[in-house]
Design a protein around this motif. Structure first.
Motif, PDB file in Angstrom:
ATOM      1  N   ILE A 103     -22.169   9.618  16.890  1.00  0.00           N
ATOM      2  CA  ILE A 103     -22.982   8.424  16.663  1.00  0.00           C
ATOM      3  C   ILE A 103     -23.353   7.767  17.989  1.00  0.00           C
ATOM      4  CG2 ILE A 103     -22.945   6.075  15.709  1.00  0.00           C
ATOM      5  CD1 ILE A 103     -21.211   7.198  13.430  1.00  0.00           C
ATOM      6  N   LEU A 104     -22.395   7.684  18.902  1.00  0.00           N
ATOM      7  CA  LEU A 104     -22.663   7.112  20.225  1.00  0.00           C
ATOM      8  C   LEU A 104     -23.774   7.887  20.940  1.00  0.00           C
ATOM      9  CD1 LEU A 104     -19.094   6.343  21.622  1.00  0.00           C
ATOM     10  CD2 LEU A 104     -20.859   4.689  21.051  1.00  0.00           C
ATOM     11  N   ASN A 105     -23.709   9.195  20.887  1.00  0.00           N
ATOM     12  CA  ASN A 105     -24.714  10.012  21.568  1.00  0.00           C
ATOM     13  C   ASN A 105     -26.088   9.881  20.922  1.00  0.00           C
ATOM     14  OD1 ASN A 105     -23.435  11.252  23.819  1.00  0.00           O
ATOM     15  ND2 ASN A 105     -22.263  12.544  22.420  1.00  0.00           N
ATOM     16  N   GLN A 106     -26.115   9.755  19.612  1.00  0.00           N
ATOM     17  CA  GLN A 106     -27.396   9.570  18.928  1.00  0.00           C
ATOM     18  C   GLN A 106     -28.065   8.268  19.365  1.00  0.00           C
ATOM     19  OE1 GLN A 106     -26.075   9.855  14.845  1.00  0.00           O
ATOM     20  NE2 GLN A 106     -26.562  12.032  14.710  1.00  0.00           N
ATOM     21  N   GLU A 107     -27.281   7.193  19.397  1.00  0.00           N
ATOM     22  CA  GLU A 107     -27.850   5.907  19.788  1.00  0.00           C
ATOM     23  C   GLU A 107     -28.161   5.869  21.283  1.00  0.00           C
ATOM     24  OE1 GLU A 107     -29.051   3.633  18.005  1.00  0.00           O
ATOM     25  OE2 GLU A 107     -28.276   4.282  16.062  1.00  0.00           O
ATOM     26  N   LEU A 108     -27.355   6.562  22.077  1.00  0.00           N
ATOM     27  CA  LEU A 108     -27.620   6.623  23.519  1.00  0.00           C
ATOM     28  C   LEU A 108     -28.942   7.325  23.779  1.00  0.00           C
ATOM     29  CD1 LEU A 108     -26.669   6.127  26.424  1.00  0.00           C
ATOM     30  CD2 LEU A 108     -25.528   8.359  26.319  1.00  0.00           C
ATOM     31  N   SER A 109     -29.202   8.405  23.057  1.00  0.00           N
ATOM     32  CA  SER A 109     -30.457   9.130  23.229  1.00  0.00           C
ATOM     33  C   SER A 109     -31.643   8.231  22.907  1.00  0.00           C
ATOM     34  CB  SER A 109     -30.467  10.366  22.326  1.00  0.00           C
ATOM     35  OG  SER A 109     -31.693  11.059  22.436  1.00  0.00           O
ATOM     36  N   ARG A 110     -31.550   7.474  21.830  1.00  0.00           N
ATOM     37  CA  ARG A 110     -32.628   6.547  21.475  1.00  0.00           C
ATOM     38  C   ARG A 110     -32.789   5.477  22.544  1.00  0.00           C
ATOM     39  NH1 ARG A 110     -30.411   6.144  15.298  1.00  0.00           N
ATOM     40  NH2 ARG A 110     -31.953   7.457  14.263  1.00  0.00           N
ATOM     41  N   ALA A 111     -31.675   4.955  23.006  1.00  0.00           N
ATOM     42  CA  ALA A 111     -31.730   3.863  23.981  1.00  0.00           C
ATOM     43  C   ALA A 111     -32.333   4.327  25.303  1.00  0.00           C
ATOM     44  CB  ALA A 111     -30.330   3.302  24.212  1.00  0.00           C
ATOM     45  N   MET A 112     -31.882   5.460  25.805  1.00  0.00           N
ATOM     46  CA  MET A 112     -32.323   5.891  27.126  1.00  0.00           C
ATOM     47  C   MET A 112     -33.788   6.322  27.133  1.00  0.00           C
ATOM     48  SD  MET A 112     -29.829   5.026  28.822  1.00  0.00           S
ATOM     49  CE  MET A 112     -30.367   5.568  30.441  1.00  0.00           C
ATOM     50  N   SER A 113     -34.345   6.615  25.962  1.00  0.00           N
ATOM     51  CA  SER A 113     -35.779   6.902  25.912  1.00  0.00           C
ATOM     52  C   SER A 113     -36.602   5.638  26.164  1.00  0.00           C
ATOM     53  CB  SER A 113     -36.155   7.487  24.548  1.00  0.00           C
ATOM     54  OG  SER A 113     -36.072   6.505  23.522  1.00  0.00           O
ATOM     55  N   GLN A 114     -35.938   4.477  26.114  1.00  0.00           N
ATOM     56  CA  GLN A 114     -36.610   3.200  26.366  1.00  0.00           C
ATOM     57  C   GLN A 114     -36.215   2.601  27.714  1.00  0.00           C
ATOM     58  OE1 GLN A 114     -38.902   2.043  24.259  1.00  0.00           O
ATOM     59  NE2 GLN A 114     -38.547   3.774  22.883  1.00  0.00           N
ATOM     60  N   ALA A 115     -35.366   3.286  28.459  1.00  0.00           N
ATOM     61  CA  ALA A 115     -34.875   2.755  29.734  1.00  0.00           C
ATOM     62  C   ALA A 115     -35.931   2.863  30.822  1.00  0.00           C
ATOM     63  CB  ALA A 115     -33.610   3.493  30.162  1.00  0.00           C
ATOM     64  N   THR A 116     -35.975   1.865  31.689  1.00  0.00           N
ATOM     65  CA  THR A 116     -36.885   1.850  32.834  1.00  0.00           C
ATOM     66  C   THR A 116     -36.126   1.353  34.059  1.00  0.00           C
ATOM     67  OG1 THR A 116     -37.636  -0.411  32.399  1.00  0.00           O
ATOM     68  CG2 THR A 116     -38.873   1.358  31.344  1.00  0.00           C
TER      69      THR A 116
END
Length: 221
Positions: free
Chosen positions: A118-131
């Motif tokens: 679950i952590l990795n799933q949410e991390l993947s979503r989050a880092m796609s929005q990182a700048t």
């Protein structure tokens, strides 16, 4: 546009949520988020994130959202109630994954595989929005603001969890042994002997219980 109601996870019998005033004792955003449920597994269990709006309240309280961002997301959630409810469910799943991981670290055991998933799933979503944005002293992390996203509060939480797990601080995670507590935190003291989430709360209660037990034993004798 018609507004869709946002389902709540609360009942009239529960005490008011303290999402906007919970003590931020975790030492890092992800552990503060894990502590938005009190007394897990006890008769005094209390859920503080009972609605999407309460998630926003906590995120602003924890410094993860600016007031204007919270207002914008609250207005969006009022228009997209079903989507907001799905994000709330994701938030609670992420929180419990972080808590299970932190609890395992606190007891020096291996975190559950499903929690890391679950952590990795949410991390993947989050880092796609990182700048990255420039600052006077160099550069800093930031987040895309191209358009409001209901899961915006989850992005810094997921990254915080990743930073904890990949850095040396994960060895300092502890769990409060206080009755009806179980909150998790980083022990950043020099001697690493911190025991309680808050000495003034759980520590004091434990002292009172020990005193009463000694009095009871003395009276019985």
């Amino acid at each position: 546009m018609q507004r869709n109601p946002i389902p709540l996870l609360e009942s009239a019998e529960e005490p008011p949520s303290r999402a906007g005033g919970l003590a931020l004792i975790g030492g890092i955003a992800c552990l503060n988020f894990a502590n938005t449920s009190s007394g897990r597994g006890t008769p005094r269990h209390q859920e503080h994130l009972r609605s999407y709006d309460l998630l926003l309240v906590w995120a602003e309280h924890a410094g993860l959202l600016a007031p204007a961002q919270r207002q914008s997301l609250s207005e969006l959630a009022a228009l997209q109630g079903a989507a907001a409810a799905r994000v709330l469910r994701r938030a609670l799943d992420l929180r419990e994954a972080i808590y299970a991981t932190a609890e395992a670290l606190g007891h020096r055991t291996t975190p559950p595989a499903d929690a890391l998933l679950i952590l990795n799933q949410e991390l993947s979503r989050a880092m796609s929005q990182a700048t990255i944005r420039p600052e006077a002293s160099g550069f800093a992390w930031d987040w895309s603001e191209a358009e409001p996203a209901l899961d915006r509060p989850l992005w810094p939480i997921a990254r915080s969890a990743a930073e904890l797990l990949t850095g040396p601080a994960h060895e300092q995670v502890k769990q409060c042994p206080g009755a009806h507590c179980g909150w998790v935190f980083l022990d950043l003291t020099k001697n690493h002997r911190r025991r309680w989430c808050e000495m003034e709360v759980c520590g004091s209660r434990a002292k009172v219980r020990r005193y009463r037990e000694r009095r009871r034993q003395a009276d019985a004798a």
